[in-house]
Design an enzyme around this catalytic site. Structure first.
Site, PDB file in Angstrom:
ATOM      1  N   ASP A  67      58.251  24.797 -68.274  1.00  0.00           N
ATOM      2  CA  ASP A  67      59.263  25.608 -68.958  1.00  0.00           C
ATOM      3  C   ASP A  67      60.452  25.813 -68.025  1.00  0.00           C
ATOM      4  OD1 ASP A  67      57.041  28.526 -68.586  1.00  0.00           O
ATOM      5  OD2 ASP A  67      57.905  27.159 -67.120  1.00  0.00           O
ATOM      6  N   HIS A 138      50.823  35.021 -73.253  1.00  0.00           N
ATOM      7  CA  HIS A 138      51.650  33.823 -73.465  1.00  0.00           C
ATOM      8  C   HIS A 138      51.289  32.729 -72.475  1.00  0.00           C
ATOM      9  CE1 HIS A 138      54.640  35.582 -70.445  1.00  0.00           C
ATOM     10  NE2 HIS A 138      54.502  34.344 -70.029  1.00  0.00           N
TER      11      HIS A 138
HETATM   12  N1  LIG Z   1      56.660  31.089 -67.749  1.00  0.00           N
HETATM   13  C1  LIG Z   1      55.782  31.746 -66.786  1.00  0.00           C
HETATM   14  C2  LIG Z   1      54.338  31.445 -67.157  1.00  0.00           C
HETATM   15  O1  LIG Z   1      54.104  30.053 -67.044  1.00  0.00           O
HETATM   16  C3  LIG Z   1      53.413  32.231 -66.219  1.00  0.00           C
HETATM   17  O2  LIG Z   1      52.061  31.953 -66.529  1.00  0.00           O
HETATM   18  C4  LIG Z   1      53.694  33.715 -66.391  1.00  0.00           C
HETATM   19  C5  LIG Z   1      52.744  34.566 -65.541  1.00  0.00           C
HETATM   20  O3  LIG Z   1      53.236  34.590 -64.202  1.00  0.00           O
HETATM   21  P1  LIG Z   1      52.334  35.162 -63.002  1.00  0.00           P
HETATM   22  O4  LIG Z   1      51.324  34.096 -62.713  1.00  0.00           O
HETATM   23  O5  LIG Z   1      53.293  35.375 -61.870  1.00  0.00           O
HETATM   24  O6  LIG Z   1      51.684  36.431 -63.502  1.00  0.00           O
HETATM   25  O7  LIG Z   1      55.062  33.971 -65.993  1.00  0.00           O
HETATM   26  C6  LIG Z   1      56.040  33.242 -66.751  1.00  0.00           C
HETATM   27  O8  LIG Z   1      56.084  33.750 -68.025  1.00  0.00           O
END
Ligand SMILES: N[C@@H]1[C@@H](O)[C@H](O)[C@@H](COP(=O)(O)O)O[C@@H]1O
Length: 260
Positions: A67, A138
């Site tokens: 993304d 998500h």
């Molecule tokens: N687009 C990214 C996701 O791909 C990721 O999984 C999420 C959680 O991030 P973290 O692993 O820092 O909690 O953050 C963002 O939304």
């Protein structure tokens, strides 16, 4: 769906890096889909250590972005292109030519989305897609109520996601409102999905994704539809799983050579 409960983030990173190393031994030019955020970092650190020790040759590996933010200036340190270059491509000793991603700075964003879906297909599809999970369930930037058949497209971030990601920016206002994300339908076309979640903050999202109904409200629940999906969680992220003991016993009964 296979659920593996590990002691901590480092153990999860090592287990998944082992799986990626095995993939690269079988298919040196495998297309590895990478996720951003903090959770996957132990994976990239463990994989980099394997490459630097000579345990695995990643020189022909190809990298695909999951993304991207829309509207950040090219080269912005928190654009996901910059993050993937910094956290994955450069540590693995790969060149920028090994790496494909959606163009978040495109004039015609819809065309950029369609072009990226095509690029993934023309590259032969993703062999292993790494995923994190948002506190709202998500995956990528497919926010709750994203179609489970969606393709790469532009999405509007929820307030929760913008708040969760504000820690990477100088001010909350700097967090973009719009993003490009591989759709859930696009993600499901990968041959192997590996989701890593750690910490109590992800426990509810993991419980809903793994043991709840398949529902657009919980985009990560789409992994229940995939023929080869692996969810790796630490004890804190597993803390709301009703079937935790079953998952532990199942993985413990697997021969070591099988991996995930
Ligand atoms: N687009 C990214 C996701 O791909 C990721 O999984 C999420 C959680 O991030 P973290 O692993 O820092 O909690 O953050 C963002 O939304």
């Amino acid at each position: 769906m296979e659920v593996v409960i590990v002691q901590n983030a480092a153990a999860g990173g090592e287990l998944i890096a082992d799986s990626i190393a095995g993939l690269l031994r079988r298919k040196p030019d495998a297309l590895l889909g990478v996720a951003t955020g903090s959770t996957p970092l132990p994976i990239y650190q463990a994989l980099t250590a394997k490459v630097r020790s000579g345990e695995v040759d990643a020189s022909r590996a190809r990298i695909a972005q999951l993304d991207e933010y829309v509207g950040l200036p090219a080269g912005h340190p928190e654009s996901y292109r910059s993050v993937v270059l910094r956290e994955v491509v450069e540590p693995l000793g790969l060149s920028e030519s090994s790496f494909i991603g959606p163009d978040g700075a495109a004039e015609d964003v819809q065309a950029a989305c369609e072009a990226y879906d095509r690029a993934l297909a023309e590259a032969g599809g993703v062999d292993l897609q790494l995923l994190g999970i948002g506190t709202d369930g998500h995956i990528g930037f497919n926010e709750p109520c994203s179609s489970l058949a969606s393709r790469t497209r532009i999405k509007t971030l929820t307030r929760q996601t913008r708040e969760d990601n504000a820690r990477f920016f100088d001010s909350p206002e700097e967090v973009p409102h719009h993003v490009i994300t591989q759709g859930i339908g696009t993600i499901l076309e990968a041959r192997h999905l590996v989701l890593l979640a750690t910490g109590e903050g992800k426990a509810e999202a993991i419980a809903q994704a793994v043991e709840g109904p398949v529902a657009a409200l919980v985009p990560a629940s789409a992994l229940q539809l995939h023929p080869h999906a692996t969810v790796v969680v630490d004890e804190a992220a597993a803390s709301r799983l009703k079937l935790a003991d079953y998952f532990r016993a199942t993985f413990a009964s697997k021969p070591d050579w099988q991996g995930i």
